[in-house]
Design a protein around this motif. Structure first.
Motif, mmCIF file in Angstrom:
data_model
loop_
_atom_site.group_PDB
_atom_site.id
_atom_site.type_symbol
_atom_site.label_atom_id
_atom_site.label_comp_id
_atom_site.label_asym_id
_atom_site.label_seq_id
_atom_site.Cartn_x
_atom_site.Cartn_y
_atom_site.Cartn_z
ATOM 1 N N ALA A 1 7.837 16.699 13.869
ATOM 2 C CA ALA A 1 8.764 16.726 12.741
ATOM 3 C C ALA A 1 10.118 16.156 13.114
ATOM 4 O O ALA A 1 10.746 15.434 12.324
ATOM 5 C CB ALA A 1 8.919 18.165 12.245
ATOM 6 N N THR A 2 10.591 16.451 14.311
ATOM 7 C CA THR A 2 11.909 15.981 14.740
ATOM 8 C C THR A 2 11.965 14.460 14.775
ATOM 9 O O THR A 2 12.980 13.855 14.412
ATOM 10 C CB THR A 2 12.248 16.562 16.123
ATOM 11 N N THR A 3 10.872 13.824 15.201
ATOM 12 C CA THR A 3 10.828 12.358 15.254
ATOM 13 C C THR A 3 10.321 11.752 13.949
ATOM 14 O O THR A 3 10.216 10.532 13.841
ATOM 15 C CB THR A 3 9.919 11.908 16.405
ATOM 16 N N ARG A 4 9.968 12.612 12.988
ATOM 17 C CA ARG A 4 9.419 12.193 11.689
ATOM 18 C C ARG A 4 8.208 11.267 11.869
ATOM 19 O O ARG A 4 8.033 10.269 11.172
ATOM 20 C CB ARG A 4 10.491 11.518 10.819
ATOM 21 N N ASP A 5 7.373 11.612 12.839
ATOM 22 C CA ASP A 5 6.129 10.894 13.106
ATOM 23 C C ASP A 5 5.034 11.550 12.259
ATOM 24 O O ASP A 5 4.475 12.585 12.632
ATOM 25 C CB ASP A 5 5.798 10.962 14.599
ATOM 26 N N LEU A 6 4.720 10.976 11.113
ATOM 27 C CA LEU A 6 3.800 11.609 10.176
ATOM 28 C C LEU A 6 2.384 11.698 10.730
ATOM 29 O O LEU A 6 1.666 12.669 10.463
ATOM 30 C CB LEU A 6 3.808 10.858 8.847
ATOM 31 N N SER B 1 17.530 9.293 3.215
ATOM 32 C CA SER B 1 17.071 8.614 4.432
ATOM 33 C C SER B 1 16.086 9.454 5.230
ATOM 34 O O SER B 1 15.466 8.961 6.175
ATOM 35 C CB SER B 1 18.271 8.289 5.324
ATOM 36 N N GLY B 2 15.914 10.728 4.868
ATOM 37 C CA GLY B 2 15.091 11.631 5.661
ATOM 38 C C GLY B 2 15.913 12.522 6.564
ATOM 39 O O GLY B 2 15.385 13.443 7.183
ATOM 40 N N GLU B 3 17.200 12.233 6.673
ATOM 41 C CA GLU B 3 18.148 13.071 7.392
ATOM 42 C C GLU B 3 19.323 13.357 6.468
ATOM 43 O O GLU B 3 19.558 12.638 5.498
ATOM 44 C CB GLU B 3 18.639 12.377 8.661
ATOM 45 N N ARG C 1 11.471 23.524 12.380
ATOM 46 C CA ARG C 1 10.964 22.189 12.702
ATOM 47 C C ARG C 1 9.431 22.177 12.665
ATOM 48 O O ARG C 1 8.822 21.215 12.183
ATOM 49 C CB ARG C 1 11.475 21.740 14.072
ATOM 50 N N ALA C 2 8.812 23.240 13.163
ATOM 51 C CA ALA C 2 7.355 23.330 13.101
ATOM 52 C C ALA C 2 6.890 23.445 11.646
ATOM 53 O O ALA C 2 5.908 22.817 11.233
ATOM 54 C CB ALA C 2 6.864 24.520 13.917
ATOM 55 N N LEU C 3 7.618 24.251 10.844
ATOM 56 C CA LEU C 3 7.296 24.367 9.427
ATOM 57 C C LEU C 3 7.480 23.033 8.713
ATOM 58 O O LEU C 3 6.703 22.682 7.817
ATOM 59 C CB LEU C 3 8.179 25.438 8.779
ATOM 60 N N GLN C 4 8.476 22.267 9.117
ATOM 61 C CA GLN C 4 8.698 20.948 8.534
ATOM 62 C C GLN C 4 7.482 20.053 8.748
ATOM 63 O O GLN C 4 7.066 19.315 7.841
ATOM 64 C CB GLN C 4 9.935 20.300 9.153
ATOM 65 N N ALA C 5 6.877 20.131 9.932
ATOM 66 C CA ALA C 5 5.682 19.333 10.201
ATOM 67 C C ALA C 5 4.550 19.716 9.253
ATOM 68 O O ALA C 5 3.841 18.852 8.717
ATOM 69 C CB ALA C 5 5.246 19.507 11.653
ATOM 70 N N GLN D 1 5.161 23.509 20.030
ATOM 71 C CA GLN D 1 5.987 22.411 20.546
ATOM 72 C C GLN D 1 5.564 21.076 19.940
ATOM 73 O O GLN D 1 6.409 20.243 19.603
ATOM 74 C CB GLN D 1 5.884 22.371 22.077
ATOM 75 N N ALA D 2 4.255 20.869 19.803
ATOM 76 C CA ALA D 2 3.763 19.618 19.220
ATOM 77 C C ALA D 2 4.198 19.476 17.768
ATOM 78 O O ALA D 2 4.589 18.389 17.312
ATOM 79 C CB ALA D 2 2.242 19.568 19.330
ATOM 80 N N LEU D 3 4.127 20.574 17.009
ATOM 81 C CA LEU D 3 4.555 20.537 15.609
ATOM 82 C C LEU D 3 6.038 20.205 15.504
ATOM 83 O O LEU D 3 6.446 19.320 14.721
ATOM 84 C CB LEU D 3 4.283 21.894 14.952
ATOM 85 N N ALA D 4 6.866 20.899 16.281
ATOM 86 C CA ALA D 4 8.308 20.681 16.213
ATOM 87 C C ALA D 4 8.682 19.265 16.635
ATOM 88 O O ALA D 4 9.542 18.626 16.010
ATOM 89 C CB ALA D 4 9.026 21.703 17.083
ATOM 90 N N ALA D 5 8.049 18.764 17.690
ATOM 91 C CA ALA D 5 8.361 17.414 18.174
ATOM 92 C C ALA D 5 7.982 16.358 17.136
ATOM 93 O O ALA D 5 8.716 15.398 16.899
ATOM 94 C CB ALA D 5 7.626 17.156 19.485
#
Length: 553
Positions: A524-529, A362-364, A467-471, A518-522
């Motif tokens: 990724a957290t919302t999975r906004d590609l 599911s992405g989570e 989270r930033a790396l995830q982005a 902060q922008a990168l982490a946010a």
């Protein structure tokens, strides 16, 4: 050795023998690409087919040879054809049927049966190409070499191949030494044209062969045949046509996924051979310096390749920037070592909660409650089963399955170890989970509660915010790196393996401004590609033209 060769010579199924038969339109295209054409005195030149199988390349070459010969002044001298062809086939039944087809064709072309058989006996060799002595140089080598995994090759034969061929490296499939030997048999200016899997152009086991080509040959042409009906049966690995010549290296002409019909392929061959490419062409591109020692071949669009090269010049590789890439645990017997965590009847410190690809679809992370047995002591080595009676009883009940594994037969005293060592501290470490085969990046954050299964790669970092790396890993920049270096699979899927993930370049964390962190982490957290891409494009300082390049990726 003889017995090992006989074993391969008698193998029945096409898949076991690595036999995949090429469509005649593609055969004719390859003959055109290498220059084996009827306007040349082909009876004065030499062509080699290292694994002729059902004879698709061989029959087509013979037709061209006969037509060329008849237009020459030597058409009455059948003996002048004797040195024009050499073709080898190991599988005895296939050899016999193709031998009959060759003699029948020659008789249809007007040769007496005795002359036809005499030529077939000169041309065709039943044996193992890799072990068959061929002392003469060849102007052309063409074909579709066998795709056979190492585990299907008899042990004695595999050892002999490794002793003879420097490119038989790591997990190399059989087509790798076929290419090596074929290249060494080329005369000066000679040309090889093969259609086979393209994995060797990028992966680990292809590195020595890439270096051989880079050091001594010219990669003239590369035609990506993925998602085309190039063969009479479906194949999983992406095929490509590779044309390599024994001459000074130069630019490479590249085409992708041509239409498979005679007219289209004939036109494409003419364009590839043109002295200079038309400025408005969209089918053929010319790339400089594709070969570079052992480095993977970058064969994408020139603007995407230029972007990769620019980023590689500016930023360190992922692991040099403070991140680590690994792969989860392989047990060799998942049914024995893995089960419902609560129901695993062993001591509490002998089991670890396990995360698999099914938990992250599911992405989570949505853990389904599985666990894996941990037979390793924290101080090193395996635990003493006398100290763990429940673990001992659990393993003994499954011993019949566990001790059949290769890792157990190799060291019977350690029969109950998993293939990979389990380090429980990884469980508590936050990580990013990455499935291997995907059409696009599927990067899932795991907070530090589960241990990854071997079908998952993972990334950790003591410097980068995960989270930033995830982005970054979800972005089109990462997909560009993976698509550039990864081998592709059917359906356009990419391999998100450690060796390719480590190719990704990123800035050091201390160079990233706070607002961008902060922008990168946010994102990724919302999975906004889209937000991930916007932030990552800013991170790398991409121009609008470079952003457009990624949009076409």
């Amino acid at each position: 050795m003889f017995a090992a060769k006989e074993e391969l010579a008698k193998l029945g199924g096409h898949e076991v023998r690595g036999a995949v038969f090429t469509r005649i339109e593609v055969v004719e295209f390859i003959l055109d690409l290498v220059g084996y054409t009827e306007d040349k005195p082909l009876h004065q030149l030499r062509i080699l087919e290292p694994s002729f199988g059902g004879g698709n390349f061989l029959i087509a070459a013979i037709r061209r040879l006969i037509n060329s010969w008849r237009s020459s002044g030597d058409a009455q001298d059948v003996g002048s054809l004797g040195n024009a062809i050499r073709a080898v086939e190991l599988h005895r039944e296939t050899f016999n049927s193709t031998y009959a087809a060759v003699t029948a064709l020659l008789q249809q072309e007007g040769l007496h049966s005795a002359a036809a058989e005499a030529l077939a006996n000169r041309w065709l060799i039943q044996g193992d190409f890799l072990l068959t002595p061929l002392h003469d140089d060849f102007n052309f080598v063409v074909g579709n070499p066998p795709y056979v995994r190492q585990e299907l090759i008899p042990t004695a034969l595999l050892a002999e191949y490794r002793a003879r061929f420097q490119t038989m490296y790591d997990r190399a499939d059989l087509y790798i030494p076929f290419i090596e030997k074929s290249l060494t048999l080329l005369s000066k200016g000679g040309v090889l044209g093969f259609i086979c899997a393209d994995r060797w152009t990028k992966n680990r086991y292809g590195a020595p062969l890439r270096k051989l080509v880079s050091d001594h040959f010219h990669l003239r042409t590369f035609v990506d045949m993925s998602d085309t009906p190039a063969f009479h049966s479906d194949v999983i690995a992406y095929p490509a046509i590779t044309v390599i010549s024994r001459e000074k290296a130069g630019p490479t002409r590249v085409a992708h996924r041509p239409k498979i019909d005679s007219a289209s392929l004939c036109a494409l061959a003419a364009e590839i051979h043109s002295k200079s490419l038309p400025s408005d062409t969209t089918t053929v591109r010319e790339l400089a310096r594709v070969t570079d020692g052992m480095e993977p071949w970058l064969l994408g669009s020139s603007d995407q390749t230029a972007l990769v090269r620019r980023l590689e010049g500016l930023f360190p590789p992922l692991e040099e920037a403070g991140c680590k890439v690994g792969i989860g645990v392989a047990t060799g017997a998942d049914n024995a070592f893995i089960g419902d965590f609560d129901s695993l009847d062993v001591e509490d410190d002998r089991k670890v909660p396990l995360v698999t690809t099914r938990d992250i679809m599911s992405g989570e992370v949505k853990w389904r409650g599985e666990g894996v047995i941990n037979p390793f002591a924290d101080a090193g080595g395996l635990v003493d089963l006398a100290v763990y009676p429940r673990l001992r009883r659990y393993l003994e009940e499954r011993r019949g399955v566990i001790e059949k594994r290769h890792v157990a037969t190799k060291n019977p005293a350690n029969w109950y170890r998993t293939i990979d060592r389990i380090t429980p501290s990884l469980t508590a470490k936050p990580k990013l989970l990455i499935p291997d085969i995907k059409g696009k990046a599927h990067i899932v954050f795991e907070a530090g509660e589960l241990y990854p299964h071997h079908n998952l790669y993972y990334a950790t970092s003591d410097t980068w915010d995960l989270r930033a790396l995830q982005a970054v890993l979800l972005s089109e920049v990462t997909r560009l790196f993976i698509a550039t270096y990864s081998t592709k699979m059917r359906g356009g899927f990419l391999r998100f393996q450690a060796q390719y993930l480590r190719r990704i370049r990123i800035p050091t964390w201390d160079s990233v401004p706070v607002a961008l962190r902060q922008a990168l982490a946010a994102a990724a957290t919302t999975r906004d590609l889209d937000a991930c891409n916007r932030a990552v494009f800013e991170l790398y300082g991409l121009s609008q033209e470079e952003r457009n390049t990624l949009g076409s990726n």
